[in-house]
Design a protein around this motif. Sequence first.
Motif, PDB file in Angstrom:
ATOM      1  N   VAL A   1       1.068  -1.140  -0.087  1.00 49.18           N
ATOM      2  CA  VAL A   1       0.287  -0.241  -0.123  1.00 49.18           C
ATOM      3  C   VAL A   1       0.791   1.109   0.025  1.00 49.18           C
ATOM      4  O   VAL A   1       1.781   1.638   0.733  1.00 49.18           O
ATOM      5  N   LEU A   2       0.674   2.245  -1.055  1.00 44.89           N
ATOM      6  CA  LEU A   2       1.430   3.228  -1.252  1.00 44.89           C
ATOM      7  C   LEU A   2       0.539   4.859  -0.769  1.00 44.89           C
ATOM      8  O   LEU A   2      -0.638   4.534  -2.093  1.00 44.89           O
ATOM      9  N   ASP A   3       0.441   5.003   0.154  1.00 43.82           N
ATOM     10  CA  ASP A   3      -0.170   6.222   0.525  1.00 43.82           C
ATOM     11  C   ASP A   3       0.099   7.789   0.153  1.00 43.82           C
ATOM     12  O   ASP A   3       1.646   7.421   0.983  1.00 43.82           O
ATOM     13  N   SER A   4       0.111   8.824  -0.871  1.00 44.06           N
ATOM     14  CA  SER A   4       0.539   9.558  -0.713  1.00 44.06           C
ATOM     15  C   SER A   4       1.692   9.946  -1.512  1.00 44.06           C
ATOM     16  O   SER A   4       2.423  10.109  -1.098  1.00 44.06           O
ATOM     17  N   ASN A   5       1.463   9.687  -2.695  1.00 43.68           N
ATOM     18  CA  ASN A   5       2.767   8.949  -3.214  1.00 43.68           C
ATOM     19  C   ASN A   5       3.871  10.353  -4.061  1.00 43.68           C
ATOM     20  O   ASN A   5       3.279  11.143  -4.524  1.00 43.68           O
ATOM     21  N   ILE A   6       4.967   9.941  -4.146  1.00 40.09           N
ATOM     22  CA  ILE A   6       6.022  11.150  -4.846  1.00 40.09           C
ATOM     23  C   ILE A   6       6.287  10.304  -6.577  1.00 40.09           C
ATOM     24  O   ILE A   6       5.589   9.164  -6.806  1.00 40.09           O
ATOM     25  N   ALA A   7       6.235  10.984  -7.312  1.00 39.50           N
ATOM     26  CA  ALA A   7       6.559  10.663  -8.911  1.00 39.50           C
ATOM     27  C   ALA A   7       7.979   9.931  -8.551  1.00 39.50           C
ATOM     28  O   ALA A   7       8.903  10.522  -9.158  1.00 39.50           O
ATOM     29  N   PHE A   8       7.966   8.393  -8.121  1.00 36.47           N
ATOM     30  CA  PHE A   8       9.337   8.045  -7.766  1.00 36.47           C
ATOM     31  C   PHE A   8       9.735   6.985  -9.104  1.00 36.47           C
ATOM     32  O   PHE A   8      10.398   6.564  -9.036  1.00 36.47           O
ATOM     33  N   GLY A   9       8.884   7.378  -9.957  1.00 29.15           N
ATOM     34  CA  GLY A   9       9.501   7.400 -11.362  1.00 29.15           C
ATOM     35  C   GLY A   9      10.257   8.409 -11.823  1.00 29.15           C
ATOM     36  O   GLY A   9      11.137   7.322 -13.044  1.00 29.15           O
ATOM     37  N   GLY A  10      10.453   9.285 -11.097  1.00 28.92           N
ATOM     38  CA  GLY A  10      10.817  10.305 -12.414  1.00 28.92           C
ATOM     39  C   GLY A  10      12.763  10.736 -11.124  1.00 28.92           C
ATOM     40  O   GLY A  10      12.848  10.237 -10.462  1.00 28.92           O
TER      41      GLY A  10
END
Length: 533
Positions: free
Chosen positions: A257-266
């Motif tokens: 569960v990922l809550d309140s997400n950073i744009a972790f692909g960039g």
Amino acid sequence: MFELRKSRRTVPAVFALSAVSAALAAVVAAAVLPAGAAAAQQGATAQPRPATAVTVPERYASQKLAWQPCPELATMECAEMTVPRDWHAPDAGKDLTIAVSRVRASDPAHRRGVLMMAAGGPGGKGLLRPAGVARKAPAIGAVHDIVSFDQRGVGRSTPLQCQTQDELDAFFAGDFRDRSPAAVQRVVDNSRKLADACRAKHGDLLPYITTEQTVRDMDLFRALLGERKISYYGASYATMVGAYYASLFPQRVERAVLDSNIAFGGTWEDFEKGQPKSFQRRFEQDFLPWLAKNDATYHYGRTAAEAKATWERRRSALRDHPLSPGEGKGRTLDPNRFDSGTIQAIYDSQEGFPALAKALAALEHWDTAAPAERKLVDTVFGSYLGTNFFAEFLSVTCADTPWNRDTGSWIRRSAEDTAKYPLMGARELAFASACAAWPASPAPRVKVTGKGLPPVLMLNSLHDPATYYEAAQRAHRDLRGSRLVTVTGGDHGVYLGGSACADGIVNKYLLSGELPARDVTCEDAPLPAPAAK
């Protein structure tokens, strides 16, 4: 600038991105950097290594966790484990200590495994977090050992601290909106001084305070727990931790569960460039209308525009006449601290909105403010970031992914963002200049795709100021097969934050593996009533 902010005077003179601001950038950049240095700095980053598998030496893999009651909370168990400074060269440099914790499943006969958590920030402490989840979500705590840890560099793990608190307070003092050449030069100089202090104290460690190193610590923790797979919950920066872990160890993930997400692909740079707009949106579209709606209580303005004008007048007054609300504590309430308190409060509407509103109202009659009102003002505006938090924050955000090291370009961009989005944009230069001067890191780039993973559940509110919705959408696209639950509010952190709809979806997923068939939208809890007088 992954944090809190806001600011502005009634009708401040701000530099538009014109010939004036371009000239300012050229003057300051010339003073800060010798000729050709900006271009040289852009190429100063170490070459990233490929994010390949590593072999865990026996001395780490054979450790036993010596669980004891946690000193801070006896209902939890704590232990320590040893990890290499650099997982890619485990025999080089001193080992690090990682503090870990757990709350055992309350119904061991039906225990289904481990739910691992990580802290946000970067810079937050994770050690005591399991107790809160076990208390607020008893069905989850009944069948999971809930575990967490202080990440490398934080808290009871091997810590970072680059400056004293007084030095860090001075870093954030003054008025970041001041775009005079001398003021801009001072911001850049202070950021470089901070980077130099970190290099002087922790130069052998800074390149390894990264998300990729942290997730390898996590996998050792999993192994020492004797678990083949884990479930995972992480909010804010911990969404990046979870996404990196799942990308490097997909075979070890049961549910996530990922809550309140950073744009972790960039990159961190690209993500943080979006924050000035999202903080301004939260302030102007959520907080100020709520404040105006409750004008009968706070007397701050009957419309959002009137409330904003009152806020700007107060900020302007604090520039000319700072206050000292913390009796004997030496803290000065100036424009930057006014911004910081506002930024922190708008993360959470339920507690932050009423507290901020009441503190703002007290500042409007400061000479006659009651002791309780003065204490509240000191609470809301009196503290910002701690030294350990900020050292970790910069270490991770500056080292994880590449940064543009051209100071002149940051001066120009920050002038534009200060004019359009002053709450957060005004301090953009301070953060970016620190990363531009940060020691190079060989941190591997981790590509997030969702390959080999079970479907991941993602949550985000529409007006989250820190992990803004547009970034969550990008992360959702990067993590193929994921489901996104959108919450129609703006609070940072969705799960257990007041949306029964979102909580129900998370609990069902963690307990049974069942996900919504498609992306869904949930209503957030109503905005709060005004604080009692």
